[in-house]
Design a protein around this motif. Sequence first.
Motif, mmCIF file in Angstrom:
data_model
loop_
_atom_site.group_PDB
_atom_site.id
_atom_site.type_symbol
_atom_site.label_atom_id
_atom_site.label_comp_id
_atom_site.label_asym_id
_atom_site.label_seq_id
_atom_site.Cartn_x
_atom_site.Cartn_y
_atom_site.Cartn_z
ATOM 1 N N UNK A 73 0.837 -1.205 0.000
ATOM 2 C CA UNK A 73 0.000 0.000 0.000
ATOM 3 C C UNK A 73 0.872 1.255 0.000
ATOM 4 N N UNK A 74 1.936 1.251 0.789
ATOM 5 C CA UNK A 74 2.850 2.400 0.807
ATOM 6 C C UNK A 74 3.482 2.615 -0.575
ATOM 7 N N UNK A 75 3.852 1.534 -1.243
ATOM 8 C CA UNK A 75 4.445 1.655 -2.582
ATOM 9 C C UNK A 75 3.432 2.208 -3.575
ATOM 10 N N UNK A 76 2.182 1.782 -3.451
ATOM 11 C CA UNK A 76 1.140 2.307 -4.339
ATOM 12 C C UNK A 76 0.917 3.796 -4.088
ATOM 13 N N UNK A 77 0.982 4.217 -2.842
ATOM 14 C CA UNK A 77 0.848 5.642 -2.534
ATOM 15 C C UNK A 77 2.002 6.445 -3.129
ATOM 16 N N UNK A 78 3.223 5.912 -3.063
ATOM 17 C CA UNK A 78 4.386 6.609 -3.612
ATOM 18 C C UNK A 78 4.291 6.752 -5.132
ATOM 19 N N UNK A 79 3.959 5.674 -5.824
ATOM 20 C CA UNK A 79 3.842 5.734 -7.287
ATOM 21 C C UNK A 79 2.700 6.661 -7.712
ATOM 22 N N UNK A 80 1.594 6.646 -6.961
ATOM 23 C CA UNK A 80 0.493 7.549 -7.279
ATOM 24 C C UNK A 80 0.907 9.004 -7.102
ATOM 25 N N UNK B 79 12.634 32.452 -16.595
ATOM 26 C CA UNK B 79 12.002 31.149 -16.893
ATOM 27 C C UNK B 79 13.019 30.171 -17.425
ATOM 28 N N UNK B 80 13.993 30.665 -18.236
ATOM 29 C CA UNK B 80 15.021 29.769 -18.748
ATOM 30 C C UNK B 80 15.916 29.236 -17.651
ATOM 31 N N UNK B 81 16.248 30.084 -16.679
ATOM 32 C CA UNK B 81 17.094 29.627 -15.573
ATOM 33 C C UNK B 81 16.368 28.620 -14.708
ATOM 34 N N UNK B 82 15.064 28.787 -14.509
ATOM 35 C CA UNK B 82 14.291 27.804 -13.733
ATOM 36 C C UNK B 82 14.108 26.504 -14.492
ATOM 37 N N UNK B 83 14.001 26.575 -15.824
ATOM 38 C CA UNK B 83 13.806 25.367 -16.621
ATOM 39 C C UNK B 83 15.003 24.464 -16.616
ATOM 40 N N UNK B 84 16.201 25.035 -16.382
ATOM 41 C CA UNK B 84 17.384 24.191 -16.310
ATOM 42 C C UNK B 84 17.341 23.258 -15.110
ATOM 43 N N UNK B 85 16.698 23.738 -14.006
ATOM 44 C CA UNK B 85 16.649 22.911 -12.799
ATOM 45 C C UNK B 85 15.492 21.926 -12.812
ATOM 46 N N UNK B 86 14.478 22.137 -13.623
ATOM 47 C CA UNK B 86 13.317 21.252 -13.646
ATOM 48 C C UNK B 86 13.565 20.038 -14.536
ATOM 49 N N UNK B 87 12.827 18.951 -14.177
ATOM 50 C CA UNK B 87 12.923 17.719 -14.956
ATOM 51 C C UNK B 87 12.079 17.823 -16.211
ATOM 52 N N UNK B 88 12.448 17.052 -17.192
ATOM 53 C CA UNK B 88 11.682 17.017 -18.420
ATOM 54 C C UNK B 88 10.326 16.352 -18.185
ATOM 55 N N UNK B 89 9.305 16.700 -18.925
ATOM 56 C CA UNK B 89 7.992 16.054 -18.770
ATOM 57 C C UNK B 89 8.100 14.540 -18.976
ATOM 58 N N UNK B 90 7.422 13.738 -18.069
ATOM 59 C CA UNK B 90 7.465 12.277 -18.133
ATOM 60 C C UNK B 90 8.531 11.646 -17.266
ATOM 61 N N UNK B 91 9.379 12.469 -16.637
ATOM 62 C CA UNK B 91 10.448 11.902 -15.811
ATOM 63 C C UNK B 91 9.883 11.162 -14.601
ATOM 64 N N UNK B 92 8.918 11.789 -13.916
ATOM 65 C CA UNK B 92 8.363 11.160 -12.707
ATOM 66 C C UNK B 92 7.524 9.924 -13.051
ATOM 67 N N UNK B 93 6.922 9.927 -14.225
ATOM 68 C CA UNK B 93 6.176 8.732 -14.646
ATOM 69 C C UNK B 93 7.119 7.554 -14.863
ATOM 70 N N UNK B 94 8.249 7.824 -15.509
ATOM 71 C CA UNK B 94 9.228 6.754 -15.695
ATOM 72 C C UNK B 94 9.782 6.271 -14.362
ATOM 73 N N UNK B 95 10.029 7.226 -13.435
ATOM 74 C CA UNK B 95 10.525 6.837 -12.109
ATOM 75 C C UNK B 95 9.504 5.973 -11.368
ATOM 76 N N UNK B 96 8.224 6.326 -11.469
ATOM 77 C CA UNK B 96 7.163 5.548 -10.820
ATOM 78 C C UNK B 96 7.079 4.138 -11.393
ATOM 79 N N UNK B 97 7.177 4.022 -12.716
ATOM 80 C CA UNK B 97 7.129 2.690 -13.330
ATOM 81 C C UNK B 97 8.336 1.843 -12.928
ATOM 82 N N UNK B 98 9.502 2.469 -12.833
ATOM 83 C CA UNK B 98 10.702 1.725 -12.411
ATOM 84 C C UNK B 98 10.557 1.220 -10.973
ATOM 85 N N UNK B 99 10.101 2.100 -10.089
ATOM 86 C CA UNK B 99 9.898 1.686 -8.690
ATOM 87 C C UNK B 99 8.860 0.575 -8.603
ATOM 88 N N UNK B 100 7.778 0.696 -9.350
ATOM 89 C CA UNK B 100 6.714 -0.313 -9.311
ATOM 90 C C UNK B 100 7.221 -1.661 -9.803
#
Length: 435
Positions: free
Chosen positions: A316-323, A389-410
């Motif tokens: 359940x904890x893992x499902x909460x993290x991936x969600x 905005x350009x300086x902040x974009x350098x620190x942010x992850x590309x779109x889909x990064x957290x989805x890939x991380x969630x699938x890897x953890x799952x």
Amino acid sequence: MAAPRTLAFLALFGVSSSQSSECSYSGLLNHLNLTNPEKILLIRRPVKNWTSTTLVQLDMLLFGILDVDEKSQTVTSHNWIEMQWTNEFLTWNSSDFCGIDTLSFPRSMIWIPDINIQEDASDSGSVQMDPVVIIQPSGLMSTTARQRLTFTCQFRLSLFPFDKQHCNITFSSMSSDMRSIILGTVRNSTTLTRISEHVMITQGEWKLNSMEIVEEKVQHEHLLSSKLIYMVTLERKPMLYVINLIVPLFYLLVLDLASFFISEAGGEKLGFKVTVLLSISVLLLILKDILPSTEDDLPMIAQYCVSVFTMVWLSVLEAMLTSFLLDLDESHGKKAQGSADTQEDIQLGAKSQKEPPGVEEKGQVEAGKRDRDLLKLILEEVRASRQLAGSQGKDQRRPGFYSKLAKTIDTLFFICYFLTVQIFLFYMCISWIRN
């Protein structure tokens, strides 16, 4: 002349034989001096020499196992007890009394050995004593009793529900030592076990495995006392608990494994896992009502339930993290799309502001000059905002990064979870089989 002599001899023989033989029970009672109750009540242990030891033989049969209470550590059974001993004063020759070989007499008027059960926890109303004692010509006396016996027993529930309980029923004299009374049995333990299994009426969830008899001498201060111990072994029938506890827990564990194939969209996966966790909690409550809270060693079925509960809880904890990671990725995607739309609107506004106004009149030229100054100021602000905005974009992850991380953890958690379940089930099976 010979005939009258023969008749006289036969008549004389009949008179003498009638005087020497008594065919009534009253004559036998007079012979045994049992017509004087006051004198009989004064008799203590019935031996002619006080140094003689009285052998009291006790045979116990189990007619039924009525109840086993694990919480109060008691067993309730239906017992039949036969007790025999010898009264040296109550003997006769059966041929002198027309072959009378048994005599029944009220037990309240004859000495009865004071034998009790040490583990007895039942009330006095649960005992049905035979009101008479059977006396044989040799002085052997026997009496029986039926008892709804509730006795204490120290349970070992580490292998519950595949456990065997060894309970003792100890007979001893309340006031006599070994110089007066020695306890024994008529039949051996094998015969008593076989008879008990044959006459057993009800057993419930328990089965009589064996009965062993141990004759023991116990030192009490400076006196030795005789004890007769029936070691009763009861074996539990585990099928009900396997169907109601072990198999449902296994199925819930399999369902939790299968829940990894449910889509994360809509939160259905997390809701399903929480439902499985609540179902296991209900089974734990059922188990709590069965097992005593004073058990030193945690029973294996409790270890099984707690382990399954822990694994599902981690799932359940893992499902909460991936969600959470999927929601985070979705929110970042919406913010990126919103910032892109805003920049496009600003660019369109800037182009519209670059178009020169008409110069037909002098006042309009001055107004246009003021508008150009204002437009320069707006463009500088837009340029500064783009740089930020350009300086902040350098620190942010590309779109889909957290989805890939969630699938890897799952995926990694599912592999580890599946292997853990297999190892756990193998360990529990080996432990139960070994013990």
